[in-house]
Design an enzyme around this catalytic site. Structure first.
Site, PDB file in Angstrom:
ATOM      1  N   ASP A  95       0.868  -1.179   0.000  1.00 25.24           N
ATOM      2  CA  ASP A  95       0.000   0.000   0.000  1.00 25.24           C
ATOM      3  C   ASP A  95       0.902   1.226   0.000  1.00 25.24           C
ATOM      4  O   ASP A  95       1.652   1.459   0.950  1.00 25.24           O
ATOM      5  CB  ASP A  95      -0.914  -0.007   1.223  1.00 25.24           C
ATOM      6  CG  ASP A  95      -2.056   0.998   1.081  1.00 25.24           C
ATOM      7  OD1 ASP A  95      -2.080   1.728   0.068  1.00 25.24           O
ATOM      8  OD2 ASP A  95      -2.914   1.054   1.981  1.00 25.24           O
ATOM      9  N   ASP A 130      -2.662   2.152  -6.208  1.00 27.61           N
ATOM     10  CA  ASP A 130      -1.612   2.178  -5.196  1.00 27.61           C
ATOM     11  C   ASP A 130      -1.650   0.989  -4.245  1.00 27.61           C
ATOM     12  O   ASP A 130      -1.005   1.013  -3.208  1.00 27.61           O
ATOM     13  CB  ASP A 130      -1.723   3.462  -4.368  1.00 27.61           C
ATOM     14  CG  ASP A 130      -3.053   3.557  -3.636  1.00 27.61           C
ATOM     15  OD1 ASP A 130      -4.030   2.975  -4.120  1.00 27.61           O
ATOM     16  OD2 ASP A 130      -3.113   4.231  -2.593  1.00 27.61           O
ATOM     17  N   GLU A 131      -2.387  -0.061  -4.587  1.00 29.44           N
ATOM     18  CA  GLU A 131      -2.560  -1.174  -3.646  1.00 29.44           C
ATOM     19  C   GLU A 131      -2.657  -2.480  -4.416  1.00 29.44           C
ATOM     20  O   GLU A 131      -3.305  -2.549  -5.463  1.00 29.44           O
ATOM     21  CB  GLU A 131      -3.825  -0.944  -2.817  1.00 29.44           C
ATOM     22  CG  GLU A 131      -4.020  -1.925  -1.684  1.00 29.44           C
ATOM     23  CD  GLU A 131      -5.271  -1.588  -0.880  1.00 29.44           C
ATOM     24  OE1 GLU A 131      -5.541  -2.311   0.097  1.00 29.44           O
ATOM     25  OE2 GLU A 131      -5.980  -0.627  -1.245  1.00 29.44           O
TER      26      GLU A 131
END
Length: 697
Positions: free
Chosen positions: A11, A105-106
């Site tokens: 993350d 983003d993860e």
């Protein structure tokens, strides 16, 4: 669930805000909030400096402005975010073929499928190497969680934030989860949490103690059984590399509620076209068209229509959405509209009825075009006959066609510059919009690998200023120039001359609106008289302005400049803040000044040096770089454009008037023959050159 920590969850830390800070050196270490800037905008991401004030994702932007008014509020730049995300996902695919992206983003990674040994040491080594590779490739940081299941890996990454790594050892899952809130478990939202709260269940340990039967009674068989397993620390969900999308949709929230029925129908048509474009970009088609309507009172309803077969025809989707919106009462006001397509497929089935309707519409349009052409031909023939009968004489004003009128209207319409967007100036190079309003736009010129840049103000229609694509976060060439070795996400390193790259307000021009530069406030002189801006009151903002972060109009009226300095202001230089006076220092030691750095309570102007009494001199009259203090000494000799320090002040040069060290100013006065502010009369005794002038209060 596997016992060894072979599931990795990555993350990125405050991804959007961190990317903006890395791209804009002047914002590093300062609160940054990214999201919609309208009155109904929502926070997408807030930097950790802003989270201290209570700002978080999904918060209303209006509330974020109240909690952290000095933050930099920027629009999202998804072009940059996707570029950085692609680089991060490429690194994840080097670890394993099983990578499950959850967002930009993860992502989850199955390390065992990539050949990593199922041991704690091997997993920890992979996590540390991944964090270092991400830092080297993007300049950003990410938090890593390692565990035996997806649920535990995500919980571990949350505990590791920011810029850390947590490994959950096998056998410690129950002890770790026990004191946590039940909202920590996946699938537990506000409604489920409220149901459990009414039953006296607040933590994961209490959920486990309630038993599976009680959870099934409260939440149903499927949800209750899965929740009990997660409370036990068991999560059997595998890492899925390719996740099939169930629907594609778009929606817009409007700044003002829509009450006009025609406007609502036009917005639905526009959203339907956007939805079809996304549908075709994904190479999919859909069978069910869905509209979403959120009314003025936040009540939300959906309507859907299933077609005869999957389609990606924009005409078919538009017609279905139009039929659905006709059945919804929107007269009271609509704040949000959305159009989506579900029932996705990889093929299309043509709708013969829709094709027939489109053919009829095309025929009607062709007939209307032919009639218009015939009318235009008749009009031209009539005008030609009139020209033949006209008596020669002076010609009247030339007629302008409708097309030319529309073109001129579009050309006169000012461009809109949103805070955070990338621009390039023909003279100053790359920069980003810091604010806009009242016909002006404020731009800070800096690059991700440079020191914090200067601020300049232009007209919104300046032809030399153009929008551009975002710059990469890291310098393209390996060899960085001296003094430009700032690393994204880290404080800038000192330059070769020993001056710090990040020097607060020493080289920052606040521009028309000082509050656009976060934490760069100027300490006013308590003894100074009210400025022209304060006397005039607040300046009304432009209607197109995004909000409070609007640049105020530069005061260029000569009447606002006191004394004889009005005729010394250059016409081609815009002085955004003529009321800010530069601090004048009388320390004769230049070396100590360089070591001490610029003053912290003064923000020098980018285009002019200002005298303490408010008069304005030309830029460069002191012969020093902007941001440096005026130090008297023999090294300042009088030249064509420079002023030599006198006993009571600086004499007038060829291009203007400079402030004296004693605080006075004069025009056409010689050395040692200046008016002092305290006495108010001429001093008859000259002082030795290079010595500071002292005066009794």
């Amino acid at each position: 669930m596997r016992g060894a920590p072979t599931i990795l969850h990555l993350d990125m830390d405050a991804f959007y805000a961190s990317a903006e800070q890395a791209s804009k050196p002047s914002l590093r270490g300062k609160p940054v909030i990214v999201g919609g800037l309208g009155p109904r905008g929502v926070v997408a991401t807030a930097s950790y400096e802003a989270r201290v004030f209570g700002v978080h994702s999904a918060m209303a932007m209006a509330q974020a402005r109240r909690l952290c008014p000095n933050a930099a509020f920027l629009i999202p730049r998804f072009t940059l975010y996707r570029t950085v995300s692609d680089a991060v996902m490429t690194l994840l695919h080097t670890l394993s073929p099983l990578v499950e992206p959850l967002s930009l983003d993860e992502a989850f990674v199955d390390l065992e499928a990539g050949g990593t040994e199922p041991t704690v040491g091997a997993a920890r080594a992979v996590g540390e190497r991944l964090r270092a590779d991400i830092k080297a490739a993007t300049g950003l940081t990410g938090s890593v969680g390692l565990a035996g299941s997806k649920m535990l890996a995500k919980i571990a990454s949350e505990q590791a934030k920011p810029d850390g790594m947590v490994v959950i050892d096998p056998g410690t899952e129950r002890e770790l989860l026990g004191p946590m809130s039940v909202r920590t478990l996946p699938g537990v939202g506000p409604a489920t949490a409220e149901t459990l709260r009414r039953a006296g269940i607040h933590t994961v340990a209490e959920t486990r103690e309630a038993g599976e039967a009680e959870l099934v009674r409260l939440l149903g068989r499927a949800h209750g059984a899965s929740l009990f397993l997660m409370a036990e620390g068991r999560d059997e969900r595998p890492v899925v590399a390719e996740r099939d999308a169930k629907s594609i949709s778009v929606e817009d929230t409007f700044d003002v509620d829509l009450t006009d029925r025609t406007r609502v129908q036009l917005e639905i048509t526009r959203l339907a076209d956007r939805c079809v474009r996304r549908l075709r970009e994904a190479g999919r088609s859909g069978r069910t068209v869905v509209i979403k309507v959120r009314r003025y009172d936040f009540s939300t309803l959906t309507r859907s229509e299933t077609l005869r077969g999957p389609t990606d025809d924009p005409g078919v989707v538009r017609e279905a959405a139009a039929r659905l919106i006709d059945g919804v009462d929107t007269t009271a006001g609509v704040r949000l509209l959305g159009v989506g397509v579900s029932g996705l497929a990889d093929y299309t089935q043509e709708d013969l009825f829709a094709q027939a309707a489109q053919a009829a519409q095309a025929a009607q349009a062709a007939q209307a075009a032919q009639a218009a052409q015939a009318a235009q031909a008749a009009q031209e023939a009539h005008e030609a006959l009139g020209d033949a009968r006209r008596v020669p004489g002076p010609e009247g004003p030339e007629r302008v066609g409708e097309g030319a009128g529309e073109a001129s209207e579009d050309a006169e319409k000012p461009r809109r510059w949103l805070p955070g967007s990338d621009v390039r100036h023909a003279e100053y190079g790359a920069g980003w919009v810091q604010g806009s309003g009242v016909g002006r736009v404020t731009v800070r010129f800096e690059e991700p690998w440079s020191r914090p840049g200067r601020v300049r103000t232009f007209a919104v229609d300046d032809p030399a200023l153009e929008p551009t694509e975002p710059l990469p976060l890291l310098r393209p060439d390996a060899d960085a120039a001296p003094g430009l070795d700032a690393v994204p996400g880290e404080p800038a390193t000192p330059d070769v001359d020993g001056a710090s790259d990040v020097d607060g307000a020493s080289d920052v021009d606040p521009g028309p609106d000082a509050d656009l530069a976060p934490n760069l406030a100027v300490s006013p002189d308590p003894d100074a008289s009210p400025t022209a801006e304060e006397a005039a009151g607040p300046v009304p903002e432009d209607a197109a302005s995004p909000g409070p972060d609007v640049a105020r109009k530069a005061a260029t009226d000569p009447a606002s400049i006191p004394g004889e300095a009005a005729d010394l202001v250059s016409d081609d230089v815009v002085c955004p803040r003529p009321d800010v006076a530069r601090e004048v220092v009388t320390d004769p030691d230049p070396a100590s000044e360089d070591a001490a750095g610029p003053p912290l309570d003064g923000a020098p102007e980018e285009a002019s040096d200002l005298a303490p009494d408010g008069t304005t001199g030309r830029e460069g009259t002191t012969g020093l770089n902007p941001g440096e203090r005026i130090a008297p000494g023999p090294e300042q000799t009088a030249g064509p454009d420079d002023l030599a320090p006198g006993a009571d002040g600086l004499t007038e040069g060829a291009d203007g008037l400079a402030p004296g060290l004693g605080g006075g100013s004069g025009r056409g006065q010689g050395l040692g023959h200046m008016r002092g502010p305290a006495s108010g009369h001429e001093q008859s005794k000259p002082q030795p050159q290079g010595q500071p002038v002292t005066s009794s209060p």
